[in-house]
Design a protein around this motif. Structure first.
Motif, PDB file in Angstrom:
ATOM      1  N   VAL B  39       0.842  -1.199   0.000  1.00  0.00           N
ATOM      2  CA  VAL B  39       0.000   0.000   0.000  1.00  0.00           C
ATOM      3  C   VAL B  39       0.874   1.245   0.000  1.00  0.00           C
ATOM      4  O   VAL B  39       0.616   2.220  -0.707  1.00  0.00           O
ATOM      5  N   PHE B  62      -1.924 -10.734   0.092  1.00  0.00           N
ATOM      6  CA  PHE B  62      -3.275 -11.301   0.139  1.00  0.00           C
ATOM      7  C   PHE B  62      -3.235 -12.802  -0.108  1.00  0.00           C
ATOM      8  O   PHE B  62      -3.890 -13.591   0.604  1.00  0.00           O
ATOM      9  N   LEU B  65      -1.955 -14.563   2.937  1.00  0.00           N
ATOM     10  CA  LEU B  65      -2.983 -14.612   3.982  1.00  0.00           C
ATOM     11  C   LEU B  65      -4.012 -15.695   3.662  1.00  0.00           C
ATOM     12  O   LEU B  65      -4.453 -16.447   4.540  1.00  0.00           O
ATOM     13  N   MET B  66      -4.372 -15.776   2.360  1.00  0.00           N
ATOM     14  CA  MET B  66      -5.370 -16.775   1.975  1.00  0.00           C
ATOM     15  C   MET B  66      -4.808 -18.189   2.127  1.00  0.00           C
ATOM     16  O   MET B  66      -5.528 -19.117   2.509  1.00  0.00           O
ATOM     17  N   LEU B  69      -4.982 -18.952   5.777  1.00  0.00           N
ATOM     18  CA  LEU B  69      -6.367 -19.264   6.147  1.00  0.00           C
ATOM     19  C   LEU B  69      -6.767 -20.641   5.639  1.00  0.00           C
ATOM     20  O   LEU B  69      -7.426 -21.414   6.344  1.00  0.00           O
ATOM     21  N   GLY B  70      -6.355 -20.928   4.411  1.00  0.00           N
ATOM     22  CA  GLY B  70      -6.710 -22.212   3.828  1.00  0.00           C
ATOM     23  C   GLY B  70      -6.090 -23.366   4.597  1.00  0.00           C
ATOM     24  O   GLY B  70      -6.738 -24.393   4.836  1.00  0.00           O
ATOM     25  N   TYR B  84     -12.284 -16.284  -4.377  1.00  0.00           N
ATOM     26  CA  TYR B  84     -10.957 -15.684  -4.545  1.00  0.00           C
ATOM     27  C   TYR B  84     -10.963 -14.633  -5.645  1.00  0.00           C
ATOM     28  O   TYR B  84     -10.364 -13.572  -5.496  1.00  0.00           O
ATOM     29  N   SER B  87     -12.956 -11.513  -4.335  1.00  0.00           N
ATOM     30  CA  SER B  87     -12.320 -10.744  -3.264  1.00  0.00           C
ATOM     31  C   SER B  87     -11.041 -10.090  -3.765  1.00  0.00           C
ATOM     32  O   SER B  87     -10.753  -8.950  -3.397  1.00  0.00           O
ATOM     33  N   ALA B  90     -12.204  -7.079  -5.636  1.00  0.00           N
ATOM     34  CA  ALA B  90     -12.695  -6.026  -4.742  1.00  0.00           C
ATOM     35  C   ALA B  90     -11.544  -5.315  -4.054  1.00  0.00           C
ATOM     36  O   ALA B  90     -11.492  -4.081  -4.020  1.00  0.00           O
ATOM     37  N   LEU B  91     -10.584  -6.097  -3.539  1.00  0.00           N
ATOM     38  CA  LEU B  91      -9.497  -5.465  -2.792  1.00  0.00           C
ATOM     39  C   LEU B  91      -8.539  -4.733  -3.724  1.00  0.00           C
ATOM     40  O   LEU B  91      -8.057  -3.647  -3.393  1.00  0.00           O
ATOM     41  N   LEU B  95      -7.793  -0.802  -3.510  1.00  0.00           N
ATOM     42  CA  LEU B  95      -6.447  -0.210  -3.442  1.00  0.00           C
ATOM     43  C   LEU B  95      -6.297   0.885  -4.490  1.00  0.00           C
ATOM     44  O   LEU B  95      -5.728   1.942  -4.219  1.00  0.00           O
ATOM     45  N   PHE B 182      -2.371  -1.066   9.199  1.00  0.00           N
ATOM     46  CA  PHE B 182      -2.050  -2.486   9.172  1.00  0.00           C
ATOM     47  C   PHE B 182      -1.814  -3.070  10.561  1.00  0.00           C
ATOM     48  O   PHE B 182      -1.977  -4.266  10.765  1.00  0.00           O
ATOM     49  N   LEU B 185      -5.178  -4.027  11.277  1.00  0.00           N
ATOM     50  CA  LEU B 185      -5.529  -5.246  10.541  1.00  0.00           C
ATOM     51  C   LEU B 185      -4.922  -6.474  11.206  1.00  0.00           C
ATOM     52  O   LEU B 185      -5.587  -7.507  11.353  1.00  0.00           O
ATOM     53  N   THR B 189      -7.214  -9.450  12.576  1.00  0.00           N
ATOM     54  CA  THR B 189      -7.174 -10.795  11.997  1.00  0.00           C
ATOM     55  C   THR B 189      -6.620 -11.806  12.992  1.00  0.00           C
ATOM     56  O   THR B 189      -7.016 -12.967  12.967  1.00  0.00           O
TER      57      THR B 189
END
Lengths: 124, 371
Positions: B39, B62, B65-66, B69-70, B84, B87, B90-91, B95, B182, B185, B189
């Motif tokens: 960013v 991202f 992170l995914m 999470l997975g 996926y 999102s 969208a993200l 940005l 962040f 964030l 999270t």
């Protein structure tokens, strides 16, 4: 080790059409993380950008993140309360857009600029 | 809950212990730091703001992170592929909203964010809100933004408009803001990763249909249209509608309220015929389309559970409309002399229109005269 909650599977509606099929599962955390990231992007934008209109766009971004989280919770609990609250989020967003944009037009007429730092004397 | 390292658990996901206690928080924090870097790189700076590089770094964060999470979710619980795509879209466009130096492109990218979020809503099977979002947000609110951006463009000439303004080119305190964002964030999270694990699904799809007991007409119509095989009085198998001729839904009392006898919890619909005899329809005879659609569910919840909120929302909208009209109204300062001039101009226009015999808009006094 099923640490992430599973939504119960739904084969109805658009999910089938989206290719998920009957066995597609959805986890809550994925949506919450996406909502959190979107909220933080909106927050950073609000703090860093100096254009009044973009600052308000960033608040809309944060509204949108809240909406995603609400819908995900609504789906997770299998009721419609979350979705109902998104309607109110939309209402507040619309009201905020109307008022904020009227204010922006007003401020622009005063100083002929959209720079937020042109109004630093309002610190008081 | 600390599980012993390998083999102590069920053994179907042996690296789970490692993932749960070690890998996942670190991946999370690395992803947050990487995202902050992305960013920061993409934010507008006076000399060089490489959005593409920032977007690649952010996208890597991202993805990381995914992946984390997975791993935590286990391979059976992954969301479907479209999640996926939507999102990331969208993200990524979010940005771009905060990094594009031109406001009009920011607004357009915000529309893309809205459409991608609508896709996420659709995956969550919230169809009604998907359409409401596209119509209200992308269709109405964002168009208002575009109007205001175009109205409030400064610069006396076209060349000046083409030039970027200084405040659009340079972000304010990008490092501090990104760090704070962040940090938030990472906090959010990490709580998500550890704190809400005891949440369980506390409702089933069955509860979702409880509102059917106030929708007698819909239930009757569906029961009348659906057919089921049954043996009649002489033992011959015939095809008949679920709700037979002369029958109608019975009533039941729930918490002191009278409702139609559609008991979703027990799985029984009670019907009554003209003679007053009751008959119960068990769940296995219910037609497949006897369920609440998403729009009906939202509507019922809205009207049944949140009636006051609707009124308040209406008041808020009315106040916002009045406020916007009052705020954005342009006061025209006129002294006596100017008023007299304007009146005379209107009068002469009217007479000119009369003399020419004009019809239509030109016959109206004042049109086009006082700009």
């Amino acid at each position: 080790v099923n640490t992430l909650m599973n939504f119960s599977t739904l084969a109805q509606g658009p999910m089938g059409a989206l290719g998920g099929g009957a066995m597609s599962t959805i986890t809550l955390y994925h949506y919450l993380v996406v909502a959190c990231i979107m909220f933080v992007i909106g927050l950073i934008g609000f703090l860093t950008r100096r254009n009044l209109i973009i600052m308000f766009l960033c608040t809309e971004l944060m509204f949108q993140a809240a909406g995603i989280a609400l819908i995900a919770f609504s789906r997770f609990h299998m009721n419609h309360h979350g979705e109902t609250f998104v309607i109110f989020v939309l209402t507040v967003a619309a009201a905020e857009a109307a008022l904020a944009l009227a204010l922006v037009v007003l401020l622009f007429r005063r100083k002929e600029t959209l720079d937020a730092s042109a109004w630093t004397e309002m610190k008081g | 809950m600390v599980r012993p390292f390998p083999g102590g658990g069920r053994g179907d996901w042996p690296e789970a212990w490692l993932v749960e206690h070690f890998v996942s928080p670190i991946i999370l924090y690395i992803a947050c730091g990487l995202g902050a870097l992305g960013v920061l790189t993409a934010l507008p700076k006076p000399k060089f703001s490489p959005f593409v590089i920032g977007a690649i770094i952010g996208g890597a964060a991202f993805g990381l992170l995914m992946v984390a999470l997975g791993l935590k979710a286990g391979k059976d619980n992954l969301p479907n592929f479209h999640f996926y795509i939507f999102s990331a879209l969208a993200l990524g466009s979010a940005l771009r909203v905060i990094t594009h130096p031109r406001p009009i492109y920011s607004a357009l990218y915000f529309i893309l964010t809205i459409l991608a979020s609508a896709g996420l809503y659709l995956i969550l099977s919230a169809e009604f809100m998907t359409f409401a979002l596209v119509i209200v947000y992308a269709g109405a609110i964002l168009i208002t933004y575009l109007f205001v951006i175009m109205l409030a463009t400064e610069g006396p000439s076209e060349a000046a408009v083409e030039q970027l303004t200084e405040f659009d080119r340079q972000a304010r305190e990008p490092v501090m803001a990104t760090f704070a964002g962040f940090l938030l964030l990472a906090g959010l999270t990490s709580i998500l990763m550890t704190g809400t694990r005891s949440l369980t699904v506390n409702a089933s799809e069955v509860a979702n249909g409880r509102e059917l007991s106030v929708m007698g007409a819909k239930v009757e119509r569906i029961l009348r249209e659906a057919r089921v095989e049954r043996s009649d009085s002489s033992g011959v198998i015939i095809k008949d509608t679920v709700l037979r001729d002369g029958e109608s839904l019975a009533k039941m009392t729930v918490n002191g309220e009278e409702r139609w006898a559609v008991d979703v919890d027990k799985g029984v619909i009670t019907v009554v015929n003209a003679a007053g005899t009751k008959r119960e329809i068990p769940r296995d005879q219910w037609p497949a389309d006897l369920k609440l659609s998403n729009t009906e569910g939202v509507g019922m919840t809205l009207i049944e559970k949140h009636p006051l909120s609707i009124e308040i929302a209406g008041v808020i909208l009315l106040m916002a409309m009045l406020g916007a009209v009052v705020l954005a109204r342009k006061k025209v300062e006129m002294d006596e002399r100017a008023k007299l001039d304007a009146a005379a101009r209107e009068h002469s226009l009217e007479r000119a229109g009369d003399m020419l015999g004009l019809q239509g808009p030109f016959a109206q006094p004042g049109v086009g005269g006082d700009r």
